[in-house]
Design a protein around this motif. Structure first.
Motif, short mmCIF file in Angstrom:
data_model
loop_
_atom_site.label_atom_id
_atom_site.label_comp_id
_atom_site.label_asym_id
_atom_site.label_seq_id
_atom_site.Cartn_x
_atom_site.Cartn_y
_atom_site.Cartn_z
N SER A 238 3.61 39.24 23.67
CA SER A 238 3.45 40.57 23.10
C SER A 238 4.19 40.68 21.77
N GLN B 182 -0.52 46.36 25.51
CA GLN B 182 -0.40 46.02 26.93
C GLN B 182 -0.34 47.30 27.77
N ASP C 33 -3.85 42.63 24.19
CA ASP C 33 -2.69 42.21 24.97
C ASP C 33 -2.98 42.42 26.45
N GLU C 34 -3.31 41.34 27.12
CA GLU C 34 -3.64 41.36 28.55
C GLU C 34 -4.66 42.44 28.89
MG LIG Z 1 3.37 41.16 27.09
#
Ligand SMILES: [Mg+2]
Ligand SMILES: Nc1ncnc2c1ncn2[C@@H]1O[C@H](COP(=O)(O)OP(=O)(O)OP(=O)(O)O)[C@@H](O)[C@H]1O
Lengths: 254, 245
Positions: free
Chosen positions: A52, A92, A169-170
């Motif tokens: 991140s 995220q 992010d994810e």
């Molecule tokens: Mg992360």
């Protein structure tokens, strides 16, 4: 081809020797990456390995202690890069604006920059929300959505921008398998449709191997492997083998 | 606080530069304006009625004893208009609205909403700070004007009903008119306009620089209010000095 009937090209991203410490903790220890225009580049890595933080540096939210980030050869911190290229980061946590409705969040980029009329924006917003499976939530507040729904709204917000560089992010970390596949397909489709350079951080092995052109594996602030999905799968590096082949070892019932 | 004065001044300047965008952000300005009015109108009324009242109560009997009945109206009128209404309402608004600015912007900072704005190339000063500052810069002087009127009313009421003072309503205002004119009211309103900028800039700056989680937000809110009040009191002296002909 995008809505205007012109082909958009993604930008290239070059990460040159990025280092970053928070206090005594070295989070990024000299990262080098070359992401080609229009490719889907997946970064995998253990929790806490600095993924991140890397994305925050790439989009220019934070400045590295050492090294530089180049977007099409220009430093991300040079004055006009932010206005020259459309870039988006799917946080995220989603990072939706809690004081705005989901619909206003998704249309924010267009309305703040006055790129479309309110009616057109509404249409685009409804359309993108449907794409991510959030039809009918446009008048809700982010606090009224589940974690996974917020994440999908954040993805819709990024899709609306029609960016030249998009960082996820994810994107599937809070989603069920079916939604994960849908989101994975959307990432892929957007990439093919407008040629956006896509950088995806994910632990989701199915997603990574399903959509990636190339994969990098991060470990403790360094890139330990980089290559096509097949190359990474065949890697003999123990860190990577452990990461890619991790599975439950359950004792068989007696 | 004082090590941030430079940053605060810079934020002030960037907000001033953003003022031409005010028409675009009018919906947000109006929102904030409502917030300020709704949150404070009743409280302002109660507070200033009793402020005016208590001044009359403290000074009235002393003056009346010495046969200075005619000075009471002017005294209450001038202290309300030039000093008490602007400073007390500004302190009230620092607590009510400055804290809200710091909390809202601070939580946006902590939960990465401001980062999200920046990735969308939306300037947080245009989007968050400018509408709030404009709203408070218009709202607070209006509240202070209202507070001055209510304060006078409070003073006049108390002067009439208190037996030790016993100045009738009409002569209270009659006496006041000899001392207090439009320029006295403008003096107070102008000061509150300056205080509004102080509250707005200090609180928004505090919000934007919030660090850490919920505790960071709490800290920011406290600092925003305390720093605003300290600066208001300091500036009050400076402005009063400058406005003294
Ligand atoms: Mg992360
Ligand atoms: N603002 C910050 N201040 C101090 N340390 C930080 C900050 N941001 C991140 N870190 C540290 O950097 C390290 C990497 O964090 P990062 O969020 O990049 O991990 P990640 O790879 O994204 O993990 P996950 O997969 O769990 O999201 C962590 O050890 C974290 O404590």
């Amino acid at each position: 081809m995008n809505d205007n009937g012109t082909t958009q090209h993604g930008v290239s991203v070059q990460v040159r020797g990025i280092r970053r410490s928070y206090g005594a903790q070295e989070v990024l220890n000299g990262i080098d990456l070359d992401v080609r225009p229009g490719e889907i580049f997946v970064i995998m890595g253990a929790s806490g390995s600095g993924k991140s933080v890397l994305l925050r540096h790439i989009i220019g939210l934070e400045a590295p202690d050492e090294g530089e980030i180049l977007i099409n050869g220009e430093s991300i911190h040079s004055v006009d890069v932010a206005s020259k290229y459309r870039m988006a980061l799917v946080f995220q946590s989603g990072a939706l604006l809690n004081s705005l409705t989901v619909g206003d969040n998704v249309g924010l980029y267009l309305s703040e920059h006055r790129l479309k009329s309110p009616d057109e924006i509404r249409k685009i917003v409804l359309d993108k929300l449907e794409v991510v499976g959030l039809k009918g939530t446009e008048d809700k507040l982010p606090s009224e959505l589940s974690g996974g729904m917020r994440k999908r709204a954040a993805i819709a917000r990024a899709l609306v921008i029609e960016p030249e560089l998009i960082l996820y992010d994810e994107p599937t970390s809070e989603l069920d398998p079916v939604s994960s596949v849908v989101i994975g397909e959307e990432i892929y489709k957007l990439n093919k449709r407008i040629g956006v350079t896509s950088l995806v951080v994910s632990h989701d092995r199915d997603l990574a191997f399903g959509i990636a052109d190339r994969i990098a594996v991060m470990h403790e602030g360094e890139i330990v492997a980089l290559g096509s999905p097949d190359e990474v799968k065949r890697s003999h590096n123990p860190i990577i083998r452990k990461f890619i082949h991790a599975d439950f070892k359950r004792q068989p019932k007696a | 606080m004082f090590q941030n004065i430079g940053e605060i001044a810079l934020l002030f300047w960037r907000t001033v530069l953003a003022l031409p965008l005010i028409w675009r952000q009018r919906a947000k300005v109006l929102d904030q304006f409502h917030e300020i009015g709704n949150a404070s109108l009743l409280m302002v009324a109660v507070l200033s009625f009793f402020l005016g009242g208590v001044i009359a109560l403290q000074t009235g009997p002393v003056l009346a004893e010495r046969g200075l009945h005619s000075a009471i109206g002017g005294l209450v009128g001038i202290s309300m208009a030039k000093e008490l209404a602007p400073i007390m309402m500004s302190i009230l608004i620092a607590g009510r609205i400055g804290s809200a600015f710091a909390a809202e912007i601070g939580s946006m900072r902590v939960y990465q909403e401001i980062d999200a704005l920046r990735t969308m190339n939306i300037n947080p000063v245009h989007f968050l700070v400018m509408p709030r500052l404009v709203a408070i810069a218009i709202g607070l002087p209006m509240l202070v004007t209202f507070a001055i009127l209510v304060g006078w009313l409070g003073g006049a009421t108390v002067a009439q009903v208190t037996t030790q003072i016993d100045v009738p309503f009409e002569s209270f205002f009659e006496n006041m008119k000899n001392v207090v004119g439009i320029s006295e009211v403008l003096h107070g309103v102008f000061k509150s306009f300056c205080f509004a900028w102080i509250i707005g800039v200090v609180s928004c700056h505090q919000g934007l620089t919030t660090r850490g989680g919920p505790r960071g937000i709490g800290r920011s809110v406290t600092k925003a209010v305390v720093n605003s009040i300290v600066l208001i009191v300091l500036f009050d002296y400076v402005l009063t000095r400058l406005l003294l002909h």
